[in-house]
Write an enzyme that holds these catalytic residues in place. Structure first.
Site, PDB file in Angstrom:
ATOM      1  N   CYS A 111      46.736  59.717  46.373  1.00 43.03           N
ATOM      2  CA  CYS A 111      45.745  59.545  47.443  1.00 43.03           C
ATOM      3  C   CYS A 111      45.901  60.572  48.556  1.00 43.03           C
ATOM      4  O   CYS A 111      44.985  60.744  49.368  1.00 43.03           O
ATOM      5  CB  CYS A 111      45.822  58.133  48.016  1.00 43.03           C
ATOM      6  SG  CYS A 111      45.704  56.870  46.755  1.00 43.03           S
ATOM      7  N   HIS A 257      43.351  57.827  55.013  1.00 40.49           N
ATOM      8  CA  HIS A 257      43.135  57.336  53.648  1.00 40.49           C
ATOM      9  C   HIS A 257      42.617  55.908  53.741  1.00 40.49           C
ATOM     10  O   HIS A 257      43.104  55.104  54.539  1.00 40.49           O
ATOM     11  CB  HIS A 257      44.453  57.398  52.858  1.00 40.49           C
ATOM     12  CG  HIS A 257      44.337  56.748  51.514  1.00 40.49           C
ATOM     13  ND1 HIS A 257      43.270  56.987  50.681  1.00 40.49           N
ATOM     14  CD2 HIS A 257      45.128  55.854  50.862  1.00 40.49           C
ATOM     15  CE1 HIS A 257      43.418  56.273  49.587  1.00 40.49           C
ATOM     16  NE2 HIS A 257      44.527  55.570  49.662  1.00 40.49           N
ATOM     17  N   ASN A 287      38.968  51.920  47.796  1.00 40.07           N
ATOM     18  CA  ASN A 287      39.971  52.986  47.813  1.00 40.07           C
ATOM     19  C   ASN A 287      39.687  53.930  46.644  1.00 40.07           C
ATOM     20  O   ASN A 287      39.862  53.555  45.484  1.00 40.07           O
ATOM     21  CB  ASN A 287      41.361  52.341  47.681  1.00 40.07           C
ATOM     22  CG  ASN A 287      42.488  53.363  47.605  1.00 40.07           C
ATOM     23  OD1 ASN A 287      42.251  54.558  47.444  1.00 40.07           O
ATOM     24  ND2 ASN A 287      43.720  52.888  47.711  1.00 40.07           N
TER      25      ASN A 287
HETATM   26  O1  UT7 Z   1      46.168  54.144  47.736  1.00 43.05           O
HETATM   27  C1  UT7 Z   1      46.928  53.111  47.190  1.00 43.05           C
HETATM   28  C2  UT7 Z   1      47.559  52.403  48.245  1.00 43.05           C
HETATM   29  N1  UT7 Z   1      47.615  50.970  48.024  1.00 43.05           N
HETATM   30  C3  UT7 Z   1      47.593  50.169  49.065  1.00 43.05           C
HETATM   31  O2  UT7 Z   1      47.471  50.602  50.175  1.00 43.05           O
HETATM   32  C4  UT7 Z   1      47.781  48.684  48.841  1.00 43.05           C
HETATM   33  C5  UT7 Z   1      48.651  48.105  49.906  1.00 43.05           C
HETATM   34  N2  UT7 Z   1      48.724  46.666  49.818  1.00 43.05           N
HETATM   35  C6  UT7 Z   1      47.702  45.874  50.210  1.00 43.05           C
HETATM   36  O3  UT7 Z   1      46.674  46.335  50.659  1.00 43.05           O
HETATM   37  C7  UT7 Z   1      47.924  44.384  50.162  1.00 43.05           C
HETATM   38  O4  UT7 Z   1      49.284  44.122  49.911  1.00 43.05           O
HETATM   39  C8  UT7 Z   1      47.060  43.682  49.066  1.00 43.05           C
HETATM   40  C9  UT7 Z   1      45.584  43.719  49.479  1.00 43.05           C
HETATM   41  C10 UT7 Z   1      47.244  44.356  47.715  1.00 43.05           C
HETATM   42  C11 UT7 Z   1      47.464  42.218  48.977  1.00 43.05           C
HETATM   43  O5  UT7 Z   1      47.339  41.590  50.246  1.00 43.05           O
HETATM   44  P1  UT7 Z   1      48.502  40.681  50.808  1.00 43.05           P
HETATM   45  O6  UT7 Z   1      48.051  40.179  52.104  1.00 43.05           O
HETATM   46  O7  UT7 Z   1      49.775  41.486  50.787  1.00 43.05           O
HETATM   47  O8  UT7 Z   1      48.514  39.493  49.767  1.00 43.05           O
HETATM   48  P2  UT7 Z   1      49.722  39.002  48.843  1.00 43.05           P
HETATM   49  O9  UT7 Z   1      50.001  39.981  47.774  1.00 43.05           O
HETATM   50  O10 UT7 Z   1      50.858  38.546  49.726  1.00 43.05           O
HETATM   51  O11 UT7 Z   1      49.088  37.710  48.214  1.00 43.05           O
HETATM   52  C12 UT7 Z   1      48.800  36.554  48.980  1.00 43.05           C
HETATM   53  C13 UT7 Z   1      48.157  35.537  48.069  1.00 43.05           C
HETATM   54  C14 UT7 Z   1      48.913  35.338  46.763  1.00 43.05           C
HETATM   55  O12 UT7 Z   1      48.786  33.979  46.394  1.00 43.05           O
HETATM   56  P3  UT7 Z   1      49.993  32.955  46.623  1.00 43.05           P
HETATM   57  O13 UT7 Z   1      51.156  33.544  45.888  1.00 43.05           O
HETATM   58  O14 UT7 Z   1      50.207  32.943  48.114  1.00 43.05           O
HETATM   59  O15 UT7 Z   1      49.469  31.695  46.054  1.00 43.05           O
HETATM   60  C15 UT7 Z   1      48.154  36.188  45.797  1.00 43.05           C
HETATM   61  O16 UT7 Z   1      48.286  35.740  44.451  1.00 43.05           O
HETATM   62  O17 UT7 Z   1      46.846  36.013  47.709  1.00 43.05           O
HETATM   63  C16 UT7 Z   1      46.736  35.982  46.280  1.00 43.05           C
HETATM   64  N3  UT7 Z   1      45.829  37.050  45.859  1.00 43.05           N
HETATM   65  C17 UT7 Z   1      44.497  36.873  45.743  1.00 43.05           C
HETATM   66  N4  UT7 Z   1      43.717  35.789  45.965  1.00 43.05           N
HETATM   67  C18 UT7 Z   1      42.391  35.942  45.751  1.00 43.05           C
HETATM   68  C19 UT7 Z   1      46.132  38.327  45.531  1.00 43.05           C
HETATM   69  N5  UT7 Z   1      45.024  38.987  45.183  1.00 43.05           N
HETATM   70  C20 UT7 Z   1      43.995  38.102  45.314  1.00 43.05           C
HETATM   71  C21 UT7 Z   1      42.609  38.189  45.113  1.00 43.05           C
HETATM   72  N6  UT7 Z   1      41.845  37.112  45.347  1.00 43.05           N
HETATM   73  N7  UT7 Z   1      42.011  39.352  44.699  1.00 43.05           N
END
Ligand code: UT7
Length: 330
Positions: A111, A257, A287
């Site tokens: 990226c 980004h 993204n």
């Molecule tokens: O250029 C590449 C760079 N990549 C990035 O910049 C990504 C960086 N990371 C992020 O943007 C965030 O970490 C994510 C958007 C990927 C995830 O957000 P988060 O606030 O860190 O969520 P999490 O991974 O802590 O998940 C929280 C909850 C989980 O459920 P439980 O375990 O609390 O029951 C996940 O399973 O949200 C759940 N979850 C979803 N729920 C509905 C994860 N993805 C989804 C989804 N829809 N798409």
């Protein structure tokens, strides 16, 4: 020596996926995606090869710059999602746009690719007296890499391309490129394995810390990448700024980004800069990896927000883990 961005162009696929469209693949909902990422919809290549998107963006950039493609000395394609292992995307684009006198190569800094490519282009232009123009094309089809069973990653990405024609100039330019390969396994997609027919036992002390992956499918440790990103974005600006004694108040527009609105807001807060000075396009593009910064830059120009003479900070991060910043006068 600096560079002048003479003309830009972009292309995004016809197909747009809204958040609710992902209910077909995974358990998710619009509310979660909007609030956790800021993304509303993203273009995804239905039929378009990545090179095709790159060529379309490149032709628009050439036309906006008003130059003869025969005067392009170098084509750099930044691409983490090339259609082919070989040939390079850059060679395909070079031929398609009629850049008959150009060299061509691909650059993969994920990226952060456009930031790396602009800095690379500047160095070529500075050291080659005969080179008039460089064509930079950021083209990506993240959709071809996505694991559509992983709800934590498949909803984040989009596809698209943006291109720029750059030339030598004495305008302000400062850059800083960095990589922290200790995080290489946090965001990765495996490309090749040794053929079964000739496979041998690895020595006991050989370490491969990468996760076992399905070939060509993207793996991401979202939480760790998030932590890295919120540090890397402000640091990318600070590293480039301190080289030339520039402060945040000198900058008209920050073009980060586009990965997650919460990452951009955290970076803005750390830098002490209002979100009004950040160009944000991730709500409608998602993204798009290396294409995200130039897509945002081009959109800012087309909307009349970014004007000639203004100072811009392009700040990126991504797989590698790479990061880096460029400060330039538009
Ligand atoms: O250029 C590449 C760079 N990549 C990035 O910049 C990504 C960086 N990371 C992020 O943007 C965030 O970490 C994510 C958007 C990927 C995830 O957000 P988060 O606030 O860190 O969520 P999490 O991974 O802590 O998940 C929280 C909850 C989980 O459920 P439980 O375990 O609390 O029951 C996940 O399973 O949200 C759940 N979850 C979803 N729920 C509905 C994860 N993805 C989804 C989804 N829809 N798409």
């Amino acid at each position: 020596m600096g560079i002048n961005i003479l003309g830009m162009g972009s292309y995004v696929p016809e197909q747009k996926l809204k958040n609710d469209d992902f209910i077909r693949f995974v358990e998710t909902n619009d509310e979660w995606i909007r609030t956790r990422t800021g993304i509303v919809e993203r273009p995804m290549a239905g039929w378009e090869p990545t090179w095709y998107m790159g060529c379309q963006a490149a032709k628009k950039a050439i036309s906006a710059a008003g130059i003869d493609p025969a005067d392009i000395g170098l084509v750099i394609s930044c691409c983490a999602t090339a259609d082919f292992h070989t040939p390079s995307m850059a060679s395909i684009i070079q031929n398609d746009v009629g850049a008959a006198n150009a060299g061509a190569f691909d650059l993969n800094a994920a990226c952060t690719g456009f930031v790396y490519a602009l800095d690379t282009a500047r160095r070529f232009l500075e050291t080659d007296d005969e080179m008039k123009y460089t064509l930079i094309v950021a083209n990506e089809s993240l959709s071809k890499f996505l694991d559509f069973t992983d709800r934590g990653s498949c909803i984040l990405f989009g596809d698209g391309a943006a291109a720029a024609i750059v030339e030598k100039s004495d305008k302000l330019f400062s850059s800083a490129l960095r990589s922290d390969g200790s995080g290489a396994g946090l965001l990765c997609a495996r490309a090749l394995n040794t053929a079964e027919e000739i496979r041998t036992e690895a020595p006991a002390d050989f370490k491969d810390s990468f996760p076992e992956l399905r070939l060509h499918k993207l793996f991401q440790n979202g939480k760790e990448v998030y932590k890295f990103a919120t540090q890397a974005l402000p640091k990318s600006f600070e590293l480039a700024a301190e080289k030339k004694g520039i402060t945040k108040d000198d900058i008209d527009w920050f073009i980060p980004h586009q990965a997650n609105i919460r990452i951009i807001e955290t970076a803005a807060k750390k830098l002490g800069v209002s979100m009004d000075r950040f160009i944000v396009t991730l709500d409608h593009y998602g993204n798009t990896s290396s294409a995200s910064i130039p897509l945002a830059l081009n959109e800012g120009i087309e909307k009349g927000l970014i004007k000639r003479g203004q100072k811009l900070a392009l700040i990126g991060f991504g797989a590698g883990l790479t990061y880096g910043g460029i400060i330039l006068e538009y």
